[in-house]
Enzyme design. Structure first.
Site, PDB file in Angstrom:
ATOM      1  N   SER B  15      34.352  45.140  35.517  1.00 31.09           N
ATOM      2  CA  SER B  15      34.384  45.648  36.889  1.00 31.09           C
ATOM      3  C   SER B  15      34.917  47.076  36.883  1.00 31.09           C
ATOM      4  O   SER B  15      34.378  47.925  36.168  1.00 31.09           O
ATOM      5  CB  SER B  15      35.232  44.698  37.733  1.00 31.09           C
ATOM      6  OG  SER B  15      35.158  45.030  39.078  1.00 31.09           O
ATOM      7  N   HIS B  42      30.269  44.870  38.116  1.00 26.02           N
ATOM      8  CA  HIS B  42      30.325  44.936  39.580  1.00 26.02           C
ATOM      9  C   HIS B  42      29.912  46.329  40.047  1.00 26.02           C
ATOM     10  O   HIS B  42      30.438  47.321  39.550  1.00 26.02           O
ATOM     11  CB  HIS B  42      31.744  44.653  40.078  1.00 26.02           C
ATOM     12  CG  HIS B  42      32.170  43.237  39.843  1.00 26.02           C
ATOM     13  ND1 HIS B  42      33.487  42.864  39.757  1.00 26.02           N
ATOM     14  CD2 HIS B  42      31.452  42.095  39.687  1.00 26.02           C
ATOM     15  CE1 HIS B  42      33.561  41.555  39.551  1.00 26.02           C
ATOM     16  NE2 HIS B  42      32.336  41.068  39.496  1.00 26.02           N
ATOM     17  N   ASP B 135      37.239  37.697  38.754  1.00 31.30           N
ATOM     18  CA  ASP B 135      35.908  37.154  38.483  1.00 31.30           C
ATOM     19  C   ASP B 135      35.745  36.988  36.970  1.00 31.30           C
ATOM     20  O   ASP B 135      36.177  37.830  36.194  1.00 31.30           O
ATOM     21  CB  ASP B 135      34.854  38.132  39.032  1.00 31.30           C
ATOM     22  CG  ASP B 135      33.455  37.522  39.052  1.00 31.30           C
ATOM     23  OD1 ASP B 135      33.331  36.289  38.988  1.00 31.30           O
ATOM     24  OD2 ASP B 135      32.486  38.303  39.141  1.00 31.30           O
TER      25      ASP B 135
END
Ligand SMILES: C[S@@+](CC[C@H](N)C(=O)[O-])C[C@H]1O[C@@H](n2cnc3c(N)ncnc32)[C@H](O)[C@@H]1O
Lengths: 278, 195
Positions: B15, B42, B135
Site C-alpha cells: 500500500s 492500493h 489489509d
C-alpha cells in the site's frame, strides 16, 4: 492449524452440491459462475450466520426460502453507481447517439441493471440529447429485490456528491440536481426519467430474446460468468440487436476472445463499445 | 531428508510506499523466473494505473495489468486494475470483480491472497510489504494454513509499518526480510540452481 488437502476437496464438493441444490429448488443457475467469487460470497454468509459447513447451508436453503433470498443477494454483486466510468458515457454521446438519432423509435436494454443507477444515467443522457421521448428503455435483472429498488429510484444522499462528479465528467449539460428531489437522507429520481423505463425480471442464463434492440448495455455482469456462459449471453445479445445495433460492456469485459467476435466491429476499444455488423 | 520445494506463483500486497518498495524489488527479478507474480497495490479508483507501464519499462520481467479470464504466464507480473478486485480461479486463471471494498480497499490484498491460496495451495509464496493499514493480514494467514511460504518486509525497513506489523501479528511468518533482500531472495528460491 494446517488445512488437509482432503478437507479442502470435500469442501469444494459440498459447494458444488449446494449450487446444484439452488438450481434444482429455485431455478437460479450459478453453476457456471466464476468459482473464486462464488466461494468468497458463500464463505461470507457462512461466517456471518455462523454455520457449521456448506452442507448445513444447503439444508437450510432448501427448507427456508427467506434464507435463500439472502443468499441470492450475496451472490449477485449489486455494486453500481450513476455514470460509472464517466468517459464511457461521453463516448456514447459522441459515437452512438448520432446513429440513434436516425431512428424514429429507439429501444435500449440494460441487462443486469442492479438498483437502476445505470438506467437513470442513460435516461438523463437521452433527455439531454433530445431523444428520450422516442426511446423505450428495458431494464432487467434476475434479482427481484434489487429490481424493486431500481423502480423506486431512491438513493442515499451521501453518494450524490460522487454521482454529481461523475455526471459532470460524463459531459452532462445541466445541473445534476435538476434530475432528483432531495428529502433528508435520500434523493428521489424525478418521475419523468422513470416514465420511459420498463423494469422486469430476466435471467441472462436461462431466459431468451424479448425484442429487437438498438443499444444494449451490459456492464460488469459478464465478469462473473465463465467463458461458456459468456458465449451464451453474447449470442443472446447478438440475436437481440438490430443490424448495426450497439453493445456496450464493462471496462474490463471484452468480446475479443468470444465466439461472436467476428460478428461485431469495435467502435471504441477502451470504452468497450461494439457494433453488430450488418 | 531435505526436500527442495517447488513454487508455482508469488502474490504481493502493498500500500503506502509501494512505488519505492516495488521499485527496489521488481527490477531485481530475473526474467527467467519460472512463475507468475500477482500484485495488489492500493491505488485510488480513478488512477490511470501508471505502475504496470512504468515497471514494464524498468524491469527484466514483463509487467502488465491483469485481465479477466487471463491465463497467467511465468516471468510476468500482473497488477490488479484500479477499482477492481483481482482473484485467482481454481483452474489458475485470473478473474476481476467489482464487489464491495474489503478493508476499505478495492483492489484488496486479502481477496487476492485468499483466492490464490485456494488455487495454488502449498505452491504459493505470499509477501506483505509497506502499508498504512492491515489489509492482507488474514490473507497471509490463509496462505500459511494452506502450506504456502510467507514473507513480510521487516517493519523497520518499511515506509509505513502497520501492514507488515498486522501481518506478523496474525501469522507466524516464515521470513522477515529487509526490503533490499526480498528480490534476491526470490531469485535464489525460484531460479533453477542447475542441480
Ligand atoms: C455489478 S452489478 C452491475 C450493475 C451495472 N450494470 C453497473 O455496471 O454499474 C451486476 C448485476 O448483474 C445481475 N446479475 C447477475 N447474474 C445475472 C443473471 N444471470 N441474469 C441477470 N442479471 C444478473 C446482478 O443481480 C447485479 O445486479
Amino acid at each position: 492449524m494446517n488445512q488437509e488437502p482432503e478437507q479442502i476437496e470435500n469442501e469444494r464438493l459440498e459447494i458444488k452440491l449446494l449450487l446444484e441444490a439452488i438450481y434444482l429448488k429455485y431455478g437460479y443457475d450459478f453453476r457456471n459462475y466464476a468459482c473464486a467469487h462464488t466461494k468468497r460470497r458463500l464463505e461470507h454468509r457462512l461466517n456471518v450466520d455462523s454455520m457449521e459447513n456448506y452442507s448445513a447451508m444447503q439444508h437450510r436453503l432448501i427448507h427456508d426460502e427467506a434464507f435463500f433470498n439472502t443468499l441470492l443477494l450475496d451472490l449477485s454483486i449489486n455494486v453500481t453507481e450513476m455514470f460509472r466510468d464517466p468517459w464511457v458515457y461521453s463516448k456514447v454521446r459522441e459515437l452512438v447517439v448520432p446513429h440513434l438519432k436516425t431512428y424514429p423509435f429507439i429501444k435500449i436494454w440494460h441487462a443486469g441493471c442492479s438498483a437502476g443507477q445505470e438506467v437513470y444515467s442513460m435516461g438523463i443522457l437521452l433527455e439531454e440529447e433530445g431523444i428520450k421521448e422516442r426511446s423505450q428503455i428495458y431494464a432487467t435483472d434476475f434479482n427481484e429485490l434489487i429490481l424493486q429498488k431500481a423502480k423506486q429510484g431512491i438513493y442515499p444522499m451521501d453518494v450524490i456528491r460522487e454521482y454529481t462528479a461523475n455526471y459532470q465528467k460524463s459531459g452532462g449539460k445541466q445541473s445534476f440536481s435538476d434530475y432528483y428531489t432531495a428529502d433528508y437522507d435520500n434523493v428521489v429520481i424525478k418521475q419523468s426519467l422513470k416514465d420511459k423505463v420498463l423494469f422486469s425480471s430476466h435471467n441472462l442464463v436461462t431466459d431468451g430474446v424479448f425484442g429487437e434492440m438498438n443499444l444494449i448495455f451490459c456492464r460488469n455482469v459478464l465478469i462473473y460468468f465463465d467463458r461458456e456462459l459468456q458465449n451464451r449471453v453474447f449470442n443472446l445479445f447478438y440475436e437481440s440487436l438490430c443490424p448495426g445495433g450497439f453493445l456496450c460492456l464493462g471496462s474490463k469485459e471484452s468480446l475479443r476472445f468470444s465466439s461472436v467476435a467476428d460478428k461485431f466491429e469495435v467502435v471504441s476499444g477502451r470504452e468497450k463499445i461494439y457494433r453488430k455488423k450488418r | 531428508m531435505f526436500e527442495v520445494k517447488q513454487y508455482d506463483a508469488v502474490v504481493i500486497g502493498v500500500s503506502a510506499g509501494g512505488l519505492a518498495a516495488l521499485g527496489e524489488i521488481l527490477p531485481q527479478l530475473d526474467k527467467r523466473i519460472p512463475v507468475p507474480i500477482f500484485i495488489v497495490q492500493h491505488v485510488s479508483p480513478d488512477s490511470d494505473n501508471f505502475m504496470p507501464t512504468h515497471f514494464d519499462s524498468h524491469c527484466h520481467v514483463s509487467v502488465k495489468e491483469g485481465e479477466d479470464k487471463e491465463p497467467p504466464e511465468k516471468g510476468t507480473v500482473y497488477f490488479a486494475p484500479p477499482n477492481y478486485h483481482l482473484l485467482v480461479e481454481l483452474e489458475k486463471t485470473l478473474a476481476l470483480s467489482v464487489e464491495e471494498r474489503v478493508n476499505y480497499s478495492r483492489p484488496s490484498v486479502d481477496v487476492l491472497f485468499d483466492t490464490a491460496a485456494e488455487a495454488y495451495g502449498d505452491k504459493l509464496i505470499g509477501i506483505i510489504l509497506t502499508g498504512a493499514n492491515s489489509d492482507g493480514a488474514l490473507g497471509l494467514r490463509k496462505i500459511k494454513q494452506f502450506g504456502g511460504l510467507t514473507i513480510v518486509q521487516s517493519p523497520e525497513t518499511a515506509e509505513a509499518d502497520s501492514m507488515p506489523r498486522a501481518a506478523i501479528e496474525a501469522t507466524d511468518v516464515d521470513h522477515l526480510l529487509p526490503l533490499s533482500e526480498i528480490g534476491v531472495f526470490l531469485n535464489s528460491l525460484l531460479m533453477d540452481k542447475g542441480a
